[in-house]
Design a protein around this motif. Sequence first.
Motif, PDB file in Angstrom:
ATOM      1  N   TYR A  72      14.598 -13.311 -23.344  1.00 24.83           N
ATOM      2  CA  TYR A  72      14.260 -12.377 -24.424  1.00 24.83           C
ATOM      3  C   TYR A  72      13.247 -13.011 -25.365  1.00 24.83           C
ATOM      4  O   TYR A  72      13.101 -14.239 -25.449  1.00 24.83           O
ATOM      5  N   GLU A  82      11.530 -11.922 -29.480  1.00 25.78           N
ATOM      6  CA  GLU A  82      11.365 -10.967 -30.571  1.00 25.78           C
ATOM      7  C   GLU A  82      10.512 -11.594 -31.662  1.00 25.78           C
ATOM      8  O   GLU A  82      10.716 -12.753 -32.054  1.00 25.78           O
ATOM      9  N   THR A 140      12.992  -7.819 -23.342  1.00 21.75           N
ATOM     10  CA  THR A 140      13.956  -8.567 -22.535  1.00 21.75           C
ATOM     11  C   THR A 140      13.665  -8.305 -21.064  1.00 21.75           C
ATOM     12  O   THR A 140      13.118  -7.261 -20.692  1.00 21.75           O
ATOM     13  N   ASP A 179      19.189  -6.535 -28.514  1.00 21.63           N
ATOM     14  CA  ASP A 179      18.989  -6.262 -27.094  1.00 21.63           C
ATOM     15  C   ASP A 179      19.391  -7.434 -26.210  1.00 21.63           C
ATOM     16  O   ASP A 179      19.485  -7.280 -24.999  1.00 21.63           O
ATOM     17  N   ALA A 180      19.610  -8.609 -26.816  1.00 27.57           N
ATOM     18  CA  ALA A 180      20.022  -9.782 -26.052  1.00 27.57           C
ATOM     19  C   ALA A 180      21.520 -10.045 -26.168  1.00 27.57           C
ATOM     20  O   ALA A 180      22.006 -11.054 -25.665  1.00 27.57           O
TER      21      ALA A 180
END
Length: 848
Positions: free
Chosen positions: A299, A301, A284, A215-216
């Motif tokens: 971001y 995770e 994010t 997602d980044a």
Amino acid sequence: MRPVRTLVCLIVVLAGVNAFAQQITGSIRGSVEDPSGAVVQSASVTARQTETGLTRTATTDHTGAYVLLELPVGHYELQVEAKGFQKYVQQGIILSVNETAPVPVHLAVGAESQVLEVNADAQLIQGTVTSLGKTVTEREVLDLPLNGRNFTQLGLLQPGVVPLTPGLSEAGGSVRAGQSYAVNGQRPESNNFLIDGANNFNGVDGGFVLKPPVDAITEFRILTHNANAEFGNALGSTTNIITRSGTNRFHGALWEFLRNDIFDATNYFATKTEPLKQNQFGGTFGGPIRTDKTFFFAYYEGFHNRQGETKSSTVPSLAERQGDFSAICPEGFSGGFCNNPDHQLFNVFLSQPYMNNQYPVATQTNPVSQNLLQFFPLPNNGTNVFTSTQVLREDSNQGGVKVDHYLTASDILNFRYSIIDGTQFTPIPTSGASVPGFPVGQDQRAQNFVVQETHTFSPHLIGVFRASYLRNKFLFGLHINPTTPASLGFQYTPSLEAAVGPPSIQVAGYTTIGNPITGPRNTFENAFDYSGALNWVHGRHEIKFGGGYQRLQVNALQGIASNGFYVFAGFPVVPDAFASFLFGQPVVFLQGLGDFERGIRGNAANAYVQDTFKASSRLTFNLGLRYELPFPYTEIKNRQTLWIPGRQSTVVPNAPNGLLYPGDKGVPAGLIPTFKKGFAPRVGVAWDPTGSAKWLVTSAYGIFYEPYYTGQGGPLQSPISAPPFLQTPQVSLPNFADPFNGNPPIEGEFSKPLTNLTLAANLPLPYVQDWNLISSGPWDRICSSRLAMLEPKEPNYRASSRATRQSTYRVWTPTAIPSPRPTMLTGGGSFLDARSIRRPSATTLRQA
């Protein structure tokens, strides 16, 4: 003349900073024509990034051509204005990393206040590109299913890219986790990794260091063949990852991925389903700090994994633990002796046969052996197999922030910081005992800082400067079982406080017990990179100059058999090794002694020039030259050795003949001469036979170099093994409890036999030659084909499989071994893709 003077000054400045960072932007180029097909000169062409409002302007030359350089990846709107023509606006242009997007413009006659709007992307065929690679877009990264959300799996979708073999991946464990794939027949260590153009390469083991969540990532591109001169430092591929940036709109995402064992099948060797609970979660968020001026993106995770692993091992049977070895004689006994003499249990040292193969455990079991029996689990799967399911634990957290600031219309500043912190608990390590009780741990913390400034001197002259810092703390193979050898009855002293634990004991035909032979291996890597590049459009030429410099520091601690290593065989109690273990007589003992710490330093530089020359609207030449200058690694206390037969060291006068050290005549601090012939030409041609931009024929040739030291622990091999700083004394048929009989080797002595890894005295840089012929057209959607050939040129001596091209010296006589025959490979992607490779030579020595 002023632009020329500016260019000369900038070239001089850039020559002082060399480049490992490469392009993270794209370009838009094309031509402007009127309705009759005639070129339009002096038209104003402006590209505007829709996400941030960034604009870049150029003017068409006398051929009607324009080029917009160094554009960040994203979505663009193109505006073209010329006197006597309607204003042209094209939306929907998507620009990818390292892409030259062709956008031809056809103006309509009319008032300048009128607007002709077009909604279309750039042409699919890039008429000036001769390199081979694929861009994985943001949609592919986010939408395609990935096991563990590992973006590198998407690299396997393109031709010539294959995953690591299961055996190599399992044997390497975590140290190979970042290597991901092999490209066009090259080793997996031979791939370079970049994030936002900055270094993301593990200088100790190869592969990537940081793995941003999908997602980044905006997109990434794998250049697999014949990249331009700005790319180098690898024989395989270059993977360039572009992280997401903030825009004029706030946007974000949250996610949680859960995997468990509810629907899992039971392992064939397990009695129940292996436990699995994996959580991967994060988020994010990005947006404007100041509209059209400053943007941010952040971001995070987290990853938590609990995964069962079922292992089976051969252990002594209940009968064997009681001294009953009758099972090794299936032929039966006559008068107490086995009917097959080879299966008769016999003690060579005592000249004593054991009647009916019954070993007297009460009277002939060594006290140390008795203490170690607790480490052999009882069989639970048949007579001599132990099966268990152990749980692997992994925990990691990673995050990052990126800021883009438009200082002025001519200056863009980019900043990014990323970090990952994780631990791992491995109950049964690949390189250690195959039964529970001897786990290892792992601790990693990696950080990356990048700052970049892009300055537009004029529409035809743009410069980029980038500085980055990569730190990777990687503590691998941490010994967790703290049982001291003394508590087990041993009378020698462990040589590394950080690794104290039970010795490694190998019993032939049975499981190994004890902590792993090697470990821990703690490395602290610091890589400082500085780079610059300059793009200059001059007539039909698009010229790019660049250069950079890297300073590498690796501080390492490598434990080697610091607790001792014993081997038991079917002697002196033949033919069973476990009986010899009970008797307490190993056949060999080895212990690593001395200094296990090393400080490795490296420097490397490179420079390049690349010219994209558009000879005509249908013919483009890409001409480039790259120069690589990596300096051999040094060790802060000169703890390295070189082997030259017949020479006697003056730095260490008591060294065996042939062993030389930095400071000896002709031996530099890095052991070998700096290779100064690293010129890497790149030549490519792109031809549009029809002029319709629907059919393109390209061909390219290039030479590519990579560093001396790549691969699993490559830079560590020579310094760590250098005698007498490391001693590895071996004792044959030792006393089990006290193998040195109270007289351990004196520090600084040369052990016998001597084991040493070093470099060939005149080791050149490894390189490959790439060439290809590619035809692209509308039929690509229907079919494609490719032929690839790998041809290793035979060196004088066979190089070790180690990435360092090192050799194992166990004696002092050179042995020449011819290299393998050339090998033919096939793959997919283009009509012809051939590659030849020349590996550097090394020498294998053996000592009696």
